[in-house]
Structures are given as C-alpha cells and as structure tokens.
Write a protein that holds these residues in place. Structure first.
Motif, short mmCIF file in Angstrom:
data_model
loop_
_atom_site.label_atom_id
_atom_site.label_comp_id
_atom_site.label_asym_id
_atom_site.label_seq_id
_atom_site.Cartn_x
_atom_site.Cartn_y
_atom_site.Cartn_z
N HIS A 1 1.03 -1.36 -0.06
CA HIS A 1 0.06 -0.07 0.12
C HIS A 1 0.87 1.17 -0.12
CE1 HIS A 1 -3.57 -2.39 1.97
NE2 HIS A 1 -3.45 -2.48 0.43
N ALA A 2 1.72 1.07 0.79
CA ALA A 2 2.77 2.38 0.60
C ALA A 2 3.49 2.51 -0.58
CB ALA A 2 4.13 2.21 1.72
N ALA A 3 3.83 1.61 -1.20
CA ALA A 3 4.36 1.83 -2.84
C ALA A 3 3.04 2.28 -3.65
CB ALA A 3 4.76 0.58 -3.26
N GLN A 4 2.28 2.03 -3.52
CA GLN A 4 0.77 2.36 -4.41
C GLN A 4 0.72 4.02 -4.01
OE1 GLN A 4 -2.48 -0.15 -3.52
NE2 GLN A 4 -2.27 -0.79 -5.63
N ARG A 5 0.69 4.30 -2.74
CA ARG A 5 0.59 5.53 -2.43
C ARG A 5 1.72 6.68 -2.91
NH1 ARG A 5 -1.58 3.11 2.41
NH2 ARG A 5 0.68 3.54 3.41
N ARG A 6 3.06 6.05 -2.72
CA ARG A 6 4.06 6.76 -3.23
C ARG A 6 3.91 7.10 -4.59
NH1 ARG A 6 9.43 6.97 -1.09
NH2 ARG A 6 8.25 6.19 0.91
N LEU A 7 3.52 6.26 -5.56
CA LEU A 7 3.38 6.52 -6.90
C LEU A 7 2.12 7.28 -7.31
CD1 LEU A 7 5.52 4.21 -7.41
CD2 LEU A 7 4.11 3.41 -9.09
N ALA A 8 1.19 7.16 -6.74
CA ALA A 8 -0.33 8.14 -6.74
C ALA A 8 0.14 9.28 -6.39
CB ALA A 8 -1.32 7.39 -6.24
N GLN A 9 0.88 9.58 -5.56
CA GLN A 9 1.23 10.91 -4.91
C GLN A 9 2.52 11.59 -5.63
OE1 GLN A 9 1.83 10.47 -0.77
NE2 GLN A 9 -0.28 10.16 -0.49
N GLY A 10 3.32 10.65 -6.50
CA GLY A 10 4.29 11.14 -7.27
C GLY A 10 5.59 11.69 -6.43
N ARG A 11 5.63 11.19 -5.26
CA ARG A 11 6.60 11.85 -4.26
C ARG A 11 7.85 11.23 -4.63
NH1 ARG A 11 5.89 10.26 0.99
NH2 ARG A 11 4.27 8.92 0.57
N GLY A 12 8.91 12.18 -4.79
CA GLY A 12 10.38 11.48 -5.06
C GLY A 12 10.65 10.69 -6.16
N LEU A 13 9.93 10.74 -7.22
CA LEU A 13 10.04 9.96 -8.38
C LEU A 13 10.44 10.79 -9.49
CD1 LEU A 13 6.94 7.68 -8.10
CD2 LEU A 13 9.53 7.18 -7.12
N ASP A 14 11.50 10.26 -10.38
CA ASP A 14 11.77 11.03 -11.43
C ASP A 14 11.64 10.34 -12.64
OD1 ASP A 14 13.06 12.47 -13.57
OD2 ASP A 14 14.87 12.27 -12.76
N LEU A 15 10.54 10.45 -13.35
CA LEU A 15 10.13 9.46 -14.36
C LEU A 15 9.85 10.11 -15.75
CD1 LEU A 15 7.52 7.38 -12.26
CD2 LEU A 15 9.81 6.94 -12.76
N ALA A 16 10.71 11.20 -15.86
CA ALA A 16 10.63 11.92 -17.18
C ALA A 16 10.41 11.44 -18.49
CB ALA A 16 11.69 13.10 -17.19
N THR A 17 11.14 10.11 -18.69
CA THR A 17 11.38 9.57 -19.82
C THR A 17 10.46 8.41 -19.99
OG1 THR A 17 13.16 8.25 -19.05
CG2 THR A 17 13.52 10.54 -20.41
N ALA A 18 10.24 7.65 -21.00
CA ALA A 18 9.18 6.58 -21.15
C ALA A 18 9.75 5.28 -20.64
CB ALA A 18 8.66 6.71 -22.63
N VAL B 1 2.58 3.90 -22.95
CA VAL B 1 2.67 4.24 -21.45
C VAL B 1 3.58 5.43 -21.04
CG1 VAL B 1 1.91 1.73 -20.95
CG2 VAL B 1 4.25 2.55 -21.15
N GLY B 2 4.12 6.18 -22.09
CA GLY B 2 5.08 6.92 -21.63
C GLY B 2 4.85 8.21 -22.65
N PRO B 3 5.50 9.48 -22.12
CA PRO B 3 6.15 9.30 -20.85
C PRO B 3 5.51 9.28 -19.74
CG PRO B 3 6.24 11.59 -21.83
CD PRO B 3 5.40 10.59 -22.66
N PRO B 4 5.66 8.41 -18.47
CA PRO B 4 4.95 8.21 -17.54
C PRO B 4 4.70 9.20 -16.47
CG PRO B 4 7.16 7.18 -17.40
CD PRO B 4 7.21 8.00 -18.37
N ASP B 5 3.36 9.24 -16.05
CA ASP B 5 3.27 10.17 -14.95
C ASP B 5 2.90 9.33 -13.97
OD1 ASP B 5 1.97 11.61 -12.96
OD2 ASP B 5 0.84 12.69 -14.36
N ALA B 6 3.65 8.95 -13.02
CA ALA B 6 3.56 7.87 -12.05
C ALA B 6 2.07 7.90 -11.20
CB ALA B 6 4.72 7.59 -10.89
N ARG B 7 1.71 9.23 -11.22
CA ARG B 7 0.26 9.39 -10.69
C ARG B 7 -0.93 8.72 -11.18
NH1 ARG B 7 1.10 15.68 -10.16
NH2 ARG B 7 1.63 15.24 -12.27
N ALA B 8 -0.74 8.53 -12.57
CA ALA B 8 -1.79 7.85 -13.04
C ALA B 8 -2.20 6.55 -12.84
CB ALA B 8 -1.25 7.78 -14.56
#
Length: 220
Positions: free
Chosen positions: A169-186, A199-206
C-alpha cells in the motif's frame, strides 16, 4: 512446514534491455543483505530454477508474457544448456517454494486465458502460490520499466517496518502522489511493446501505473 530459507533471490534484466531492472537489482541488494543476484546472462532458466527452492524473498525484474492461443505465459530468462529461457507456470508449480514472498516485477503476470470450464490455468502468480509461496505481488497489464523500479524499491524498503501488505500500500501511495520519483522518460515495457497502448512518458500518479500491481496471499 517451511524449511530454513536460503536467503533472498533477485533475478533481473535477463535480456539486457531493461536498464531500470538493473538499477532495481542493485538497490534491492542493499535492502536484502546476502541476496543472490542474477543479472543478464547469469539469469539462465536452469540457474534460477536451481536457486528458487528455499529462497525468500524472491524478486523477478524481467520481461513477462501472458498466455496466448499457442503458448503458455512465461518469465523471460537467459537461455542455457538444455533450457529455452522460458519459466512457465507449469515449471513454477512443480517447485517447492517453502512459504516464500514473491514479487513479479514483470508485465501481465496476473493474466490468463479462460478455458472451457471458465478456469484461468497457466497464470504465473497462481503457479507461485500453488508451489507454496505465502504471497505474490503481480501485475494485471503491461508495466513501465522505470515505474516498476520505483514501486519495487519502496515495497522492499518498507516491508520490514510495515509488513508485506502495508509495504504494498505504501508503494501504491508513493506512486499515486508522485513523491520523490523522476520518471521524465518513457522507458521500455517489461513485456510486449504495444504501440496501440502507449505508457509514456510516464506520470506515476496515473492509475494505469500504480494500479497495475496486485497482492495475493498472506498479508504479513
């Protein structure tokens, strides 16, 4: 009853085309002291099958393929003497996994094709449960290499503090909130590259990213 565990097993980037999976293996080795790490050509099907019994936890960061009309689903590993590099559900189900926690950081590892009895045979996550795993984290659809790396790292970093389900659940929340993630490339997918479903460029909050992962089994 489970026997004494042989330590963690991490299998990553058997095909040499998933940079996120290689980074994932390196980081997980920090969270799992003493882990046996098989990367690239070291991750042959024969070696993986030899090391699976007794290992706990078990983490795959490779390409995953769902079953089709002609072939069962499989995890793509490196080929070796006498094997085809495809770890299938039937091969997994025959192994003694002694209560292991399994993370399938690969595409569509919770996907199957119904048969005439409306069952879903040859599904990878079910095969690990049949083999004796206490819990399996798997995926419902194709996942991005970078997103999978981020999810996996949070899960293993938080597992000792929160338990398996709490870390999930913590991993799901972290991605949903986009905290501390650098996912600028697909980045690549860990399975079939479907041009019809980018699926890219990815917005982890999706939700298509964090909701791809599912948890089955013992929550502790």
């Amino acid at each position: 009853p489970p026997s004494a565990p042989a330590g963690a097993l991490v299998v990553a980037d058997a095909g040499g085309d998933l940079p996120g999976a290689r980074g994932e293996a390196k980081r997980l080795a920090e969270h799992l002291p003493g882990a046996r790490v098989l990367v690239g050509g070291e991750a042959t099907e024969a070696r993986v099958r030899a090391f699976l019994p007794g290992a706990d936890p078990i983490h795959f960061a490779v390409h995953g393929y769902p079953p089709g009309p002609e072939l069962p689903g499989f995890l793509a590993l490196a080929t070796g003497a006498g094997d085809d590099g495809r770890l299938t559900p039937a091969e997994v189900a025959a192994l003694p996994l002694t209560g292991a926690l399994v993370f399938l950081s690969a595409c569509e590892t919770s996907v199957g094709q119904p048969n005439a009895t409306d069952e879903l045979p040859d599904v990878l996550d079910r095969a690990f449960l049949h083999a004796g795993a206490r819990a399996v984290v798997s995926t419902r659809w194709p996942i991005n290499d970078a997103v999978a790396q981020a999810f996996s790292e949070v899960f293993h970093a938080e597992r000792a503090r929160l338990g398996a389900l709490g870390a999930f659940h913590a991993a799901q929340r972290r991605l949903a909130q986009g905290r501390g993630l650098d996912l600028a490339t697909a980045g690549p997918l860990r399975g079939f590259q479907r041009t019809a479903a980018p699926v890219g460029p990815p917005d982890a909050r999706a939700a298509r990213h964090w909701a791809a992962f599912v948890f089955h089994g013992n929550p502790r």
